[in-house]
Design an enzyme around this catalytic site. Structure first.
Site, PDB file in Angstrom:
ATOM      1  N   SER A   1      38.748   5.135 -23.970  1.00  0.00           N
ATOM      2  CA  SER A   1      38.688   4.175 -22.861  1.00  0.00           C
ATOM      3  C   SER A   1      38.828   2.750 -23.382  1.00  0.00           C
ATOM      4  O   SER A   1      38.116   2.355 -24.306  1.00  0.00           O
ATOM      5  CB  SER A   1      37.367   4.315 -22.099  1.00  0.00           C
TER       6      SER A   1
ATOM      7  N   GLU B   1      36.361  -2.487 -23.987  1.00  0.00           N
ATOM      8  CA  GLU B   1      35.391  -1.696 -24.732  1.00  0.00           C
ATOM      9  C   GLU B   1      35.839  -1.562 -26.180  1.00  0.00           C
ATOM     10  O   GLU B   1      35.017  -1.448 -27.088  1.00  0.00           O
ATOM     11  CB  GLU B   1      35.271  -0.312 -24.089  1.00  0.00           C
TER      12      GLU B   1
END
Length: 332
Positions: free
Chosen positions: A251, A323
């Protein structure tokens, strides 16, 4: 780096144990498979050697970066003008305590998450099945407070040993008692706001995790088959979602639950699936994954991240928070 050879000379005079590699390629050490080289890469083989390396780096005021399994890291193009400390040699794993209620498993920070899950399966220890198939190391998973299928690392972490350092403290002298002064133990009580979504007490406090102890269910050999099947199910689900179709860092953006929709959905609604910049592409099958199509550079990935952020912000007014970690922006 002007002090590089001086650092090598100095560390060779200590009790440091482990690899010392100059101009070491970083790309093969990451799941995204991009990046150039590290001016110097160290792979300490024990906790004492980590402390020696960090103490000497701080004494010489040299920049450095901690590299675990590289599953969330984007290395820069060219050479990273810093010392990379790899945890790859810290891969021990053992049962440290067991009783009728629970089992404690102690791991070196560089232990692969899949190794931990396999170890639990082989020993009939349940509780970590949702982390099956998660790339990277247990140290990195704890640092990021990885979340898999509704369970976070914070829910299974019992304790951790870590080296605490002050990045603002300069011109420190290399000293033999560095370990006693800076090596500490963290006991997880999940109280006091230490943990949150994709956030851990190791992020903002400049802590280098050296080992971790996980708390799982008691040993039950009769559960081996069930645990194995459950782990296989999670791995297949990851495969079906395309997590392993191409090199990626998982992600790319955090989800903001207060906003109401996952980042992947926002990216999909912005029509960004399949968008390319150079060799980097937003995965056609998942909006929150950027893949390396074979010849991506770090610059390509950065540019694509910026494109996605700008498009989503124009559509929603919401700025996506990455992230993934760009190594050159996160030096100690």
């Amino acid at each position: 780096m002007l002090k590089l050879h001086e650092f090598i000379e100095n560390i060779n005079k200590t009790q440091y144990k482990g690899k010392i590699l100059e101009h070491e390629p970083i790309a093969p050490r990451t799941t995204m498979k991009v990046g150039g080289t590290a001016a110097l890469l160290l792979s300490p083989s024990d906790e004492n050697s980590i402390c020696i390396a960090v103490s000497l780096l701080k004494a010489m005021e040299l920049p450095w970066f901690i590299l675990g399994g590289g599953s969330n890291v984007i290395a820069p193009d060219g050479e990273l003008d810093a010392v990379v400390i790899s945890t790859e040699e810290l891969d021990s794993i053992e049962i440290s305590e067991k009783n009728d209620e629970f089992t404690l498993i102690k791991c070196g920070a560089g232990t692969k998450t899949e190794t931990l899950v396999d170890f639990c399966t082989e020993n009939g220890i349940s509780g970590l099945e949702t982390f099956a198939g998660l790339p990277g190391t247990v140290g990195g998973a704890a640092f990021m407070n990885a979340r898999c299928y509704g369970k976070e690392v914070s829910q299974v972490l019992h304790s951790a040993r870590f080296l605490e350092f002050d990045p603002m403290q300069k011109n420190t002298e290399f000293h033999d008692n560095f370990i006693e002064r800076h090596l500490k133990m963290y006991h997880n009580t999940q109280m006091g706001g230490d943990w949150a979504y994709k956030n851990s007490p190791f992020m903002q406090n400049h802590r280098f995790i050296t080992s971790l102890t996980f708390k799982a269910d008691r040993i039950d050999s009769d559960n081996k088959v069930r645990i194995g099947l459950e782990c296989a199910g999670y791995i297949k689900d990851r495969e079906d979602k395309g997590h392993f179709k191409a090199p990626s860092a998982g992600s790319v953006f955090k989800n903001d639950r207060s906003f109401g929709e996952p980042s992947g959905v926002l990216i999909d609604k912005a029509g960004l699936k399949g968008t390319e910049v150079g060799g980097a592409q937003v995965a056609p099958w998942h909006g929150n994954i950027i893949i390396n199509r074979g010849d991506a550079s770090s610059s390509d990935i950065k540019a694509l991240v910026k494109t996605v952020q700008e498009r989503v912000k124009n559509n929603t007014g919401f700025m996506l928070e990455p992230e993934i970690i760009f190594a050159e922006q996160n030096l100690c």
